[in-house]
Write an enzyme that holds these catalytic residues in place. Structure first.
Site, PDB file in Angstrom:
ATOM      1  N   SER A 190       0.814  -1.206   0.000  1.00  0.00           N
ATOM      2  CA  SER A 190       0.000   0.000   0.000  1.00  0.00           C
ATOM      3  C   SER A 190       0.857   1.270   0.000  1.00  0.00           C
ATOM      4  CB  SER A 190      -0.949  -0.037   1.207  1.00  0.00           C
ATOM      5  OG  SER A 190      -1.940   0.945   1.114  1.00  0.00           O
ATOM      6  N   ASP A 201      10.814   5.461  -9.627  1.00  0.00           N
ATOM      7  CA  ASP A 201      10.254   5.641 -10.969  1.00  0.00           C
ATOM      8  C   ASP A 201      11.324   6.151 -11.933  1.00  0.00           C
ATOM      9  OD1 ASP A 201       8.792   7.134 -13.202  1.00  0.00           O
ATOM     10  OD2 ASP A 201       7.121   6.184 -12.152  1.00  0.00           O
ATOM     11  N   LYS A 217      -0.564  -4.060  -3.605  1.00  0.00           N
ATOM     12  CA  LYS A 217      -1.880  -3.538  -3.224  1.00  0.00           C
ATOM     13  C   LYS A 217      -2.047  -2.153  -3.840  1.00  0.00           C
ATOM     14  CE  LYS A 217      -4.675  -2.340   0.834  1.00  0.00           C
ATOM     15  NZ  LYS A 217      -4.756  -0.884   0.633  1.00  0.00           N
TER      16      LYS A 217
END
Length: 242
Positions: A190, A201, A217
């Site tokens: 999460s 990223d 998740k």
């Protein structure tokens, strides 16, 4: 023991065996019953009779109950006084911070630790998110915002036909661009995945991930309370995209 908690202040120690609670022996007492007797309203007292390893006689310790706030930030080791140490490599000036969850105070507490480490000449940081199952989305966004100056952190999609909510980074108060390694495992879920995914990223390449595949998740939950009976409803209110 957690620092600054009622048990810590009373002199209770890890390894103490609770023989009685307010004079009632615990030998045949269930765990739930013991918890019920030990906990209570803030400001009230409870007396524990404890058997401490290495001591012949039992002793009584009176604890003043209080609200316990579990810290979500840890270092690599505690000093003798109980304070967490965050500089894991003094020579290379490498810091280590473990986030156990994301609560309302996590980002501000992390800020204090980062300022302390940077004042000591921090050259690199290890951010440990292993077995961190998540927490507040806003807290995760605030943590990411400390390490990147601009761009999209995460996009929330409340539901079909509804507008997406974009969480963006801000240049103000961004910390120096020192090397950052994030530790993850299958228990990282999460909010942890938002932090790890956003910082690693390819748009930013702010961090390197080390560990195993995370939980996976991609949803956001909300909780609604009902006034009668104390019931609560937990529901999925959005999905997120990095």
């Amino acid at each position: 023991l957690l620092l600054d908690t009622p048990a810590y202040k009373s002199g209770l120690d890890a390894g103490d065996v609770i023989e009685a609670v307010d004079g009632v022996k615990t030998k045949d007492m269930s765990l739930s019953c013991a918890v019920h007797k030990i906990t209570g309203p803030k400001g009230t007292q409870v007396t524990l009779t404890i058997d401490r390893p290495g001591e012949e006689e039992t002793k009584e310790i009176t604890i003043i109950r209080d609200r316990i706030i579990v810290p979500t930030i840890r270092g690599w080791q505690r000093a003798d006084a109980g304070k967490w140490l965050y500089m894991i490599d003094e020579e290379e000036r490498i810091g280590y911070v473990r986030l156990t969850s994301f609560s309302a105070g996590t980002a501000s507490n992390l800020e204090e630790v980062l300022v302390e480490l940077e004042s000591e000449g921090l050259r690199g940081l290890i951010l440990d998110l292993r077995s961190n199952s998540g927490g507040l989305l806003d807290s995760a966004v605030s943590v990411v915002d400390k390490f990147i100056e601009e761009g999209l952190i995460v996009k929330r999609q409340p539901g079909f036909g509804r507008r997406s909510i974009l969480e963006l980074a801000h240049k103000k108060k961004t910390h120096p661009n020192y090397p950052l390694v994030i530790l993850v495992n299958s228990g990282s879920a999460s909010a942890s995945e938002i932090v790890a995914g956003a910082l690693a990223d390819e748009k930013y390449e702010r961090a390197i991930l080390v560990g195993t595949r995370t939980h996976g998740k991609g949803s956001v939950q909300g909780i609604t309370g009902y006034p009668l009976g104390g019931a609560q409803l937990k529901y999925t209110m959005a999905h997120y995209h990095l």
